[in-house]
Motif scaffolding. Structure first.
Motif, short mmCIF file in Angstrom:
data_model
loop_
_atom_site.label_atom_id
_atom_site.label_comp_id
_atom_site.label_asym_id
_atom_site.label_seq_id
_atom_site.Cartn_x
_atom_site.Cartn_y
_atom_site.Cartn_z
N ALA A 356 -42.60 -9.43 4.81
CA ALA A 356 -43.45 -8.80 3.79
C ALA A 356 -42.84 -9.03 2.41
CB ALA A 356 -43.63 -7.32 4.08
N PRO A 357 -42.68 -10.27 2.01
CA PRO A 357 -42.05 -10.54 0.71
C PRO A 357 -42.91 -10.01 -0.43
CG PRO A 357 -43.02 -12.55 1.61
CD PRO A 357 -43.11 -11.52 2.68
N GLY A 358 -42.22 -9.48 -1.44
CA GLY A 358 -42.91 -8.97 -2.62
C GLY A 358 -43.37 -7.54 -2.53
N THR A 359 -43.29 -6.92 -1.37
CA THR A 359 -43.71 -5.53 -1.23
C THR A 359 -42.56 -4.59 -1.58
OG1 THR A 359 -43.10 -5.49 1.11
CG2 THR A 359 -45.35 -6.15 0.57
N GLU A 360 -42.91 -3.34 -1.86
CA GLU A 360 -41.90 -2.34 -2.19
C GLU A 360 -41.44 -1.65 -0.92
OE1 GLU A 360 -41.20 1.54 -5.09
OE2 GLU A 360 -43.06 0.39 -5.18
N VAL A 361 -40.17 -1.75 -0.62
CA VAL A 361 -39.60 -1.20 0.60
C VAL A 361 -38.96 0.14 0.27
CG1 VAL A 361 -38.08 -1.65 2.55
CG2 VAL A 361 -39.15 -3.56 1.35
N THR A 362 -39.19 1.11 1.13
CA THR A 362 -38.61 2.44 0.97
C THR A 362 -37.61 2.69 2.08
OG1 THR A 362 -40.65 3.26 -0.03
CG2 THR A 362 -39.10 4.90 0.81
N VAL A 363 -36.38 3.01 1.68
CA VAL A 363 -35.31 3.35 2.62
C VAL A 363 -35.01 4.84 2.43
CG1 VAL A 363 -32.96 2.89 3.36
CG2 VAL A 363 -34.38 1.03 2.49
N SER A 364 -35.14 5.61 3.50
CA SER A 364 -34.91 7.06 3.42
C SER A 364 -33.84 7.45 4.41
CB SER A 364 -36.20 7.83 3.69
OG SER A 364 -36.70 7.52 4.98
N VAL A 365 -32.95 8.33 3.97
CA VAL A 365 -31.88 8.86 4.81
C VAL A 365 -31.80 10.35 4.55
CG1 VAL A 365 -29.46 8.72 5.46
CG2 VAL A 365 -30.62 6.68 4.61
N ARG A 366 -31.86 11.15 5.60
CA ARG A 366 -31.76 12.60 5.44
C ARG A 366 -31.17 13.20 6.71
NH1 ARG A 366 -36.08 14.75 8.29
NH2 ARG A 366 -37.80 13.32 8.69
N GLY A 367 -30.72 14.42 6.59
CA GLY A 367 -30.16 15.11 7.74
C GLY A 367 -28.87 15.81 7.39
N PRO A 380 -45.37 -1.57 2.92
CA PRO A 380 -46.82 -1.78 3.08
C PRO A 380 -47.10 -3.19 3.57
CG PRO A 380 -46.23 -1.90 0.77
CD PRO A 380 -44.96 -1.52 1.50
N ALA A 381 -48.39 -3.46 3.78
CA ALA A 381 -48.79 -4.79 4.23
C ALA A 381 -48.59 -5.81 3.10
CB ALA A 381 -50.26 -4.78 4.66
N PRO A 382 -48.16 -7.02 3.43
CA PRO A 382 -47.96 -8.04 2.39
C PRO A 382 -49.29 -8.52 1.83
CG PRO A 382 -47.67 -9.00 4.56
CD PRO A 382 -47.84 -7.52 4.77
N LEU A 410 -34.73 5.03 18.60
CA LEU A 410 -35.30 4.21 17.53
C LEU A 410 -36.75 3.90 17.86
CD1 LEU A 410 -33.67 1.43 15.52
CD2 LEU A 410 -35.81 0.88 16.67
N GLU A 411 -37.62 4.05 16.88
CA GLU A 411 -39.04 3.73 17.01
C GLU A 411 -39.42 2.74 15.93
OE1 GLU A 411 -41.07 7.38 16.66
OE2 GLU A 411 -40.31 8.24 18.54
N HIS A 412 -40.32 1.84 16.26
CA HIS A 412 -40.77 0.86 15.28
C HIS A 412 -42.17 0.39 15.65
CE1 HIS A 412 -39.95 -2.29 18.31
NE2 HIS A 412 -38.84 -1.62 18.55
N GLY A 413 -42.92 -0.01 14.66
CA GLY A 413 -44.26 -0.50 14.91
C GLY A 413 -45.09 -0.56 13.65
N PRO A 414 -46.30 -1.11 13.72
CA PRO A 414 -47.17 -1.21 12.55
C PRO A 414 -47.68 0.16 12.12
CG PRO A 414 -48.31 -1.97 14.51
CD PRO A 414 -46.89 -1.73 14.91
N ARG A 415 -47.94 0.29 10.82
CA ARG A 415 -48.50 1.51 10.25
C ARG A 415 -50.02 1.39 10.13
NH1 ARG A 415 -45.67 2.24 4.72
NH2 ARG A 415 -46.74 4.25 4.81
N PRO A 416 -50.72 2.50 9.96
CA PRO A 416 -52.19 2.42 9.83
C PRO A 416 -52.65 1.59 8.65
CG PRO A 416 -51.50 4.68 10.31
CD PRO A 416 -50.25 3.90 10.05
N ASP A 417 -51.85 1.50 7.57
CA ASP A 417 -52.26 0.72 6.41
C ASP A 417 -51.92 -0.76 6.54
OD1 ASP A 417 -49.54 0.83 6.25
OD2 ASP A 417 -49.45 1.61 4.20
N GLY A 418 -51.44 -1.19 7.69
CA GLY A 418 -51.10 -2.59 7.89
C GLY A 418 -49.65 -2.91 7.65
N GLY A 419 -48.87 -1.95 7.18
CA GLY A 419 -47.46 -2.18 6.96
C GLY A 419 -46.66 -2.03 8.24
N PHE A 420 -45.36 -1.82 8.08
CA PHE A 420 -44.48 -1.71 9.23
C PHE A 420 -43.42 -0.67 8.94
CE2 PHE A 420 -43.80 -3.66 13.27
CZ PHE A 420 -42.47 -3.43 13.58
N ALA A 421 -42.96 0.02 9.96
CA ALA A 421 -41.99 1.09 9.77
C ALA A 421 -40.99 1.10 10.90
CB ALA A 421 -42.69 2.46 9.68
#
Length: 429
Positions: A356-367, A380-382, A410-421
């Protein structure tokens, strides 16, 4: 971040083959019993010895074929009865053989070759068996290889002119009767070959799907095995480093027994800490070597405190990265958990840059202590088409190995908006 889309959850997911089998099981009545029997056969192609039971579709088809044979037989019997050139005894024999041929239609699935040969031999004596002969010829073309149809169908075509020469049809001329019968036999044989080819295509697709599933499992197992081997090599380096520290400080205490108490205490502390870390790393490497399932592995990585540097490096490379770090004191995170969290974020950023080049990636860490550490990477989707990247599909397998080893998931898969998480939970107790 579309490295692996086959499953959203690494710990428990339903294999595609099981869901496909469940869907097929719900529609079995729509398929011929012979096809269901072959589809249910094992991967080696060996079906069970017991004959398959008729499905609802088989009963409908058998009744339709029987009624069609009877209808054609009745029409032929009327023609034979009204033909003054046919002796009465021959007409009675013709109709009796036709009735037996119509009844034999119910046995066409079990003995298609025998019935086709018998009806071919009886064709000159029984015109009323023509409908049953066509039904059996169609069954022969569907259930047996082409060579049987070629011999028996060819015999029927060769006998057609002789039959109409011996017993001409009073309702049409000789050439018309021969041509129409030949066309009808060829049409029925061709239709049966088409149905057989469709069934063979389904079996071929089934075999390809099974082969693809086996190959995918083998590739995943190979990737996991290679990951464990790489982990073992890296853990060896870590253990060598820990044990070297132990040796150096223990040697210093041995050769300088008169050292100041502060220096002796500091060296003892280093020895204790190094021994503790070495035991932790040794426990991990033993888990790698003993793991028979592909979900127990791990290897050391930079700690969570290096996450800011990782994000800065990605930004310097041209990525749009937003870091949402809600862990106030990364130094309190256990070393193994911090290394795993760092590796998950690193792999997620790498996949986002590739897929997904050019998209804004969000990295979150909490706990925090007692509630665990949650690490998430999403994008998001490219925009536009992104060419596929060769070798995709293995990175998330390694992340699953690390998360499982650390006691998390660990869970991973496509998001409803076409992105990936990618989202991981790691224990922090």
């Amino acid at each position: 971040m579309r490295d692996n889309k086959r499953t959203r959850t690494a710990s428990a997911s339903e294999p595609p083959a099981e869901s496909a089998a469940a869907a097929f099981a719900g529609r079995r009545w729509l398929y011929p019993s012979a096809l269901v029997h072959q589809l249910d056969s094992g991967p080696d192609g060996g079906p069970a010895g017991r004959r398959p039971r008729r499905t609802a579709r088989d009963w409908v088809v058998d009744f339709a074929c029987f009624l069609a044979a009877v209808a054609i037989g009745i029409a032929s019997a009327d023609v034979v009865a009204d033909d003054p050139a046919t002796p009465y005894a021959l007409a009675v024999l013709d109709q009796c053989l036709g009735a037996l041929a119509c009844a034999a239609v119910w046995l066409r699935r079990r003995w298609p070759v025998g019935l086709a040969v018998a009806l071919t031999v009886l064709a000159p004596l029984s015109l009323t068996s023509a409908g049953a002969a066509l039904v059996v010829l169609f069954t022969l073309a569907v259930h047996r290889p082409f060579r049987y149809l070629a011999w028996i169908g060819g015999a029927n075509l060769a006998l057609t002119p002789l039959i109409y020469w011996l017993r001409p049809d009073p309702t049409m001329t000789y050439p018309t009767a021969v041509v129409l019968t030949v066309l009808l036999i060829a049409t029925v044989g061709g239709w049966g070959m088409f149905v057989r080819s469709q069934r063979q295509l389904m079996l071929t697709l089934r075999d390809r799907a099974r082969r693809a599933e086996r190959e995918a499992r083998l590739r995943a197992e190979q990737a996991q095995r290679l990951a464990r081997e790489a982990i073992a090599r890296e853990m060896h380096d870590v253990l060598a480093h820990r044990l070297t520290l132990l040796s150096v400080h223990a040697g210093a205490l041995e050769f300088r027994p008169d050292a100041p108490r502060e220096e002796i205490g500091r060296a003892a502390g280093v020895i204790r800490e190094s021994a503790h870390e070495a035991l932790q790393d040794l426990r991990e490497i033993i888990g790698v070597l003993r793991a028979a399932e592909p979900d127990d592995a791990g290897r050391p990585q930079p700690t969570l405190g290096a996450l800011d540097a990782l994000v800065a490096e990605s930004r310097e490379a041209g990525m749009k990265v937003t870091l949402d770090n809600r862990v106030t004191d990364p130094g309190r995170v256990p070393a193994s958990v911090g290394r795993t969290a760092y590796r998950i974020a690193q792999e997620g950023l790498t996949n986002a840059r590739k897929h997904a080049p050019g998209t804004e990636v969000t990295v979150s860490v909490r706990g925090g202590p007692g509630e665990g550490l949650v690490v998430g990477v999403r994008n998001p989707a490219p925009e536009g088409h992104v060419p596929p990247v060769p070798g995709s599909g293995q990175g998330l397998i390694g992340l699953t190995e690390r998360a499982t080893l650390a006691g998390g998931r660990l869970e991973h898969g496509p998001r409803p908006d076409g992105g990936f998480a990618v989202r991981a939970w790691l224990p922090w107790g």
